[in-house]
Scaffold this active site. Structure first.
Site, PDB file in Angstrom:
ATOM      1  CD  GLU A  17     -13.252 -17.537  31.225  1.00  0.00           C
ATOM      2  OE1 GLU A  17     -13.939 -18.191  31.408  1.00  0.00           O
ATOM      3  OE2 GLU A  17     -13.440 -16.294  30.867  1.00  0.00           O
ATOM      4  NE  ARG A  54     -12.617 -19.506  39.190  1.00  0.00           N
ATOM      5  CZ  ARG A  54     -13.643 -19.238  38.701  1.00  0.00           C
ATOM      6  NH1 ARG A  54     -13.949 -18.304  37.741  1.00  0.00           N
ATOM      7  NH2 ARG A  54     -14.785 -19.887  39.396  1.00  0.00           N
ATOM      8  CE1 TYR A  85     -12.965 -21.610  36.052  1.00  0.00           C
ATOM      9  CE2 TYR A  85     -15.182 -22.337  36.567  1.00  0.00           C
ATOM     10  CZ  TYR A  85     -14.150 -21.539  35.872  1.00  0.00           C
ATOM     11  OH  TYR A  85     -15.011 -20.726  34.968  1.00  0.00           O
ATOM     12  CG  ASP A  88     -18.210 -24.226  34.258  1.00  0.00           C
ATOM     13  OD1 ASP A  88     -19.066 -24.029  35.093  1.00  0.00           O
ATOM     14  OD2 ASP A  88     -17.937 -23.464  33.200  1.00  0.00           O
ATOM     15  CD  GLU A 118     -13.401 -22.292  32.594  1.00  0.00           C
ATOM     16  OE1 GLU A 118     -14.592 -22.803  32.278  1.00  0.00           O
ATOM     17  OE2 GLU A 118     -13.244 -20.929  32.661  1.00  0.00           O
ATOM     18  CB  THR A 120      -4.336 -17.972  31.287  1.00  0.00           C
ATOM     19  OG1 THR A 120      -4.870 -16.567  30.697  1.00  0.00           O
ATOM     20  CG2 THR A 120      -4.334 -19.241  30.144  1.00  0.00           C
ATOM     21  CD1 TRP A 123     -11.022 -14.012  38.568  1.00  0.00           C
ATOM     22  CD2 TRP A 123      -9.010 -14.181  37.680  1.00  0.00           C
ATOM     23  NE1 TRP A 123     -10.967 -14.942  37.628  1.00  0.00           N
ATOM     24  CE2 TRP A 123      -9.596 -15.328  37.168  1.00  0.00           C
ATOM     25  CE3 TRP A 123      -7.671 -14.109  37.590  1.00  0.00           C
ATOM     26  CZ2 TRP A 123      -9.278 -16.332  36.612  1.00  0.00           C
ATOM     27  CZ3 TRP A 123      -7.099 -15.193  36.779  1.00  0.00           C
ATOM     28  CH2 TRP A 123      -7.694 -16.252  36.378  1.00  0.00           C
TER      29      TRP A 123
HETATM   30  N1  LIG Z   1      -8.952  -7.221  34.255  1.00  0.00           N
HETATM   31  C1  LIG Z   1      -9.144  -8.080  33.219  1.00  0.00           C
HETATM   32  N2  LIG Z   1      -9.184  -7.824  32.279  1.00  0.00           N
HETATM   33  C2  LIG Z   1      -9.014  -8.784  31.423  1.00  0.00           C
HETATM   34  N3  LIG Z   1      -9.145 -10.218  31.561  1.00  0.00           N
HETATM   35  C3  LIG Z   1      -8.979 -10.297  33.020  1.00  0.00           C
HETATM   36  C4  LIG Z   1      -8.929  -9.507  33.880  1.00  0.00           C
HETATM   37  N4  LIG Z   1      -8.982 -10.114  35.007  1.00  0.00           N
HETATM   38  C5  LIG Z   1      -8.821 -11.460  34.842  1.00  0.00           C
HETATM   39  N5  LIG Z   1      -8.865 -11.533  33.576  1.00  0.00           N
HETATM   40  C6  LIG Z   1      -8.983 -12.791  32.795  1.00  0.00           C
HETATM   41  O1  LIG Z   1     -10.262 -13.172  32.960  1.00  0.00           O
HETATM   42  C7  LIG Z   1     -10.353 -14.537  32.940  1.00  0.00           C
HETATM   43  C8  LIG Z   1     -11.534 -14.998  33.819  1.00  0.00           C
HETATM   44  O2  LIG Z   1     -11.577 -16.312  33.931  1.00  0.00           O
HETATM   45  P1  LIG Z   1     -13.047 -17.068  34.959  1.00  0.00           P
HETATM   46  O3  LIG Z   1     -12.979 -18.550  34.338  1.00  0.00           O
HETATM   47  O4  LIG Z   1     -12.625 -16.797  36.252  1.00  0.00           O
HETATM   48  O5  LIG Z   1     -14.282 -16.168  34.172  1.00  0.00           O
HETATM   49  P2  LIG Z   1     -15.448 -15.576  34.673  1.00  0.00           P
HETATM   50  O6  LIG Z   1     -15.934 -15.005  33.264  1.00  0.00           O
HETATM   51  O7  LIG Z   1     -15.110 -14.371  35.689  1.00  0.00           O
HETATM   52  O8  LIG Z   1     -16.248 -16.694  35.263  1.00  0.00           O
HETATM   53  P3  LIG Z   1     -16.883 -17.800  34.929  1.00  0.00           P
HETATM   54  O9  LIG Z   1     -16.051 -18.460  33.942  1.00  0.00           O
HETATM   55  O10 LIG Z   1     -16.839 -18.773  36.165  1.00  0.00           O
HETATM   56  O11 LIG Z   1     -18.391 -17.451  34.168  1.00  0.00           O
HETATM   57  C9  LIG Z   1      -9.077 -15.128  33.341  1.00  0.00           C
HETATM   58  O12 LIG Z   1      -8.397 -15.847  32.144  1.00  0.00           O
HETATM   59  C10 LIG Z   1      -8.259 -13.921  33.580  1.00  0.00           C
HETATM   60  O13 LIG Z   1      -6.691 -13.820  33.272  1.00  0.00           O
HETATM   61 MG   LIG Z   2     -14.619 -19.234  33.185  1.00  0.00          MG
END
Ligand SMILES: Nc1ncnc2c1ncn2[C@@H]1O[C@H](COP(=O)(O)OP(=O)(O)OP(=O)(O)O)[C@@H](O)[C@H]1O
Ligand SMILES: [Mg+2]
Length: 446
Positions: A9, A50, A52, A54, A60, A63, A404
């Protein structure tokens, strides 16, 4: 686990040359086409990433799920291209230049992150893994820091911005490793390790080193390969000390001291030995080669062997040339300007991108791979299913919601599935959902 899912991210800093425009106004203009198309500033794109907005008006990109270093690098670069395309439109609309910085600090000291996500098995005790990884994470800035100026030259931008070692909180205490249990996968089989401490990096080989060395550490720990079990007495004091010096003595819980260079040398040597016994992987071989060369450069003080690959060394060489030319100290405003301009993502304008175009920073991906990653999801993971689903929904104009884990057709009857296995690029149920969309929205296509 030798095959692993991971994603990164990246939060971008956003600014303009024109006064009177607040960061929120800039971000709103940047996201205008996204909101027009999706009625939201938090969306999944057809390449399965994704995008978005933040808090704090930092765009952000997260990938999609990748399972190889090359794939991740292409998708991370594709993220830059996606936000850069938005910026080009917004600057025409606002009639002023817009700057997107892939760094971790703005001019008033706000910090924004670059988070890594690694799938680990549920059987691994995350707290134990986190503790074992901590000495590596605290000291890895000497191999993959982005370089910074802060009262002198520093390895990392992010080292001063973390306040805790291993914890489940994200914003309040900003830990190095976050243990919040959000696997985005079948929770009986998997966990997701969330690493908050890394710098955003510009040079692709640095990104390969950052991700590849972490993958190797995880492999060795999960496979039970013997590694030194070093516990830092005070990880936060240590991360600040390492930022200033690779040879600063760091106190361990048993009262002995080691430097970041000692710790990284031991982990690098373990990785070299581990590589010789695990199945061959050219990317990991290249990673360990760069890891070794970086440590050797730190010992000799001669950075010429890594200053086209490792961000902090590239930046150090660049800044040092200016410092000598200007005969000035590290606090000179021109150096601060270079330190920032290095992270501007615009091709032809950002310093790292200009150096790269001149062949002075090596690449890992090709333009064609990045171009493909802007449109196409990774083909070997669950991301492919999300990407195919979103592309078809867009063609048909079907109302869908995804995250996801889930794919959902909202109407006429809500239909959804969960993709609990992030390794699986094929799933018959997705074909079923697409058939459902086609049945109800095909006519809208003409
Ligand atoms: N099962 C998984 N194991 C490892 N990485 C994953 C898995 N599923 C998704 N990802 C990766 O995790 C990341 C999630 O990004 P996201 O920004 O949505 O993070 P978050 O920690 O869920 O939320 P936020 O940033 O909103 O707090 C992406 O890069 C995605 O490719
Ligand atoms: Mg994030």
């Amino acid at each position: 686990m030798l095959r692993r899912i991971f994603g990164i991210e990246t939060e971008y800093g956003l600014s303009t040359g024109r006064r009177g425009l607040s960061p929120e106004e800039l971000a709103r203009e940047l996201f205008r086409p996204v909101v027009e198309e999706y009625s939201s500033s938090n969306v999944f794109l057809p390449n399965a990433s994704r995008l978005y907005l933040d808090v704090g008006a930092h765009p952000e990109v997260a990938t999609a799920e990748c399972d190889s270093i090359s794939q991740l690098i292409a998708h991370e670069r594709a993220g830059d291209e996606i936000v850069d395309n938005l910026a080009r439109r917004a600057e025409t609309a606002l009639d002023t230049p817009l700057y997107l910085f892939k760094n971790n600090l703005d001019s008033v000291g706000n910090s924004y992150g670059c988070h890594e996500n690694y799938l680990i098995s549920r059987g691994t005790v995350l707290k134990t893994l986190g503790r074992q990884l901590l000495a590596f994470m605290v000291t890895r800035q000497i191999i993959c820091g982005a370089g910074n100026i802060d009262g002198g030259f520093r390895f990392s931008q992010r080292a001063e911005q973390v306040w805790e070692g291993v914890s489940s909180a994200t914003t309040r205490s900003r830990p190095i490793i976050n243990t919040r249990d959000e696997p985005h996968a079948d929770s009986s089989r998997y966990r997701r390790l969330h690493v908050i401490v890394g710098d955003s990096v510009m040079a692709e080989p640095t990104l390969a080193l950052k991700i590849g060395s972490a993958l190797l550490m995880l492999e060795m720990l999960e496979e039970g390969y013997p590694l030194p079990d070093w516990e830092l007495a005070d990880p936060i004091a240590a991360i600040r000390a390492v930022n200033k010096s690779a040879t600063a003595p760091l106190e361990l819980s048993d009262g002995t001291t080691l430097s970041a260079l000692d710790i990284q040398s031991a982990f690098c040597e373990a990785a070299e030995n581990w590589l010789a016994q695990r199945p061959e992987d050219d990317s990991l071989t290249a990673v360990v080669d760069l890891w070794r060369r970086t440590l050797e450069a730190l010992v000799s003080g001669d950075y010429s062997g890594i200053d086209r690959e490792v961000d902090w060394a590239i930046k150090y060489s660049l800044l040092n040339r200016y410092r000598e030319r200007l005969d000035c100290g590290w606090e000179h405003p021109k150096l601060a300007q270079i330190n920032l301009a290095y992270h501007d993502i615009r091709p032809g304008r950002g310093l790292a991108r200009v150096l790269e175009a001149k062949g002075l920073i090596r690449r890992w991906s090709t333009e064609a791979e990045v171009r493909a990653a802007v449109e196409e999801p990774p083909q070997s993971t669950r991301a492919r299913l999300r990407g195919d689903f979103l592309r078809r929904a867009r063609q048909l104009g079907a109302p869908v919601t995804v995250d996801w884990l889930r794919l959902k057709v909202n109407r006429p009857e809500p239909q959804f599935i969960e993709l609990g296995d992030p390794f699986a690029p094929c799933d018959e149920r997705v074909e079923g959902l697409i058939a459902y969309m086609e049945e109800h929205y095909e006519h809208a296509e003409q």
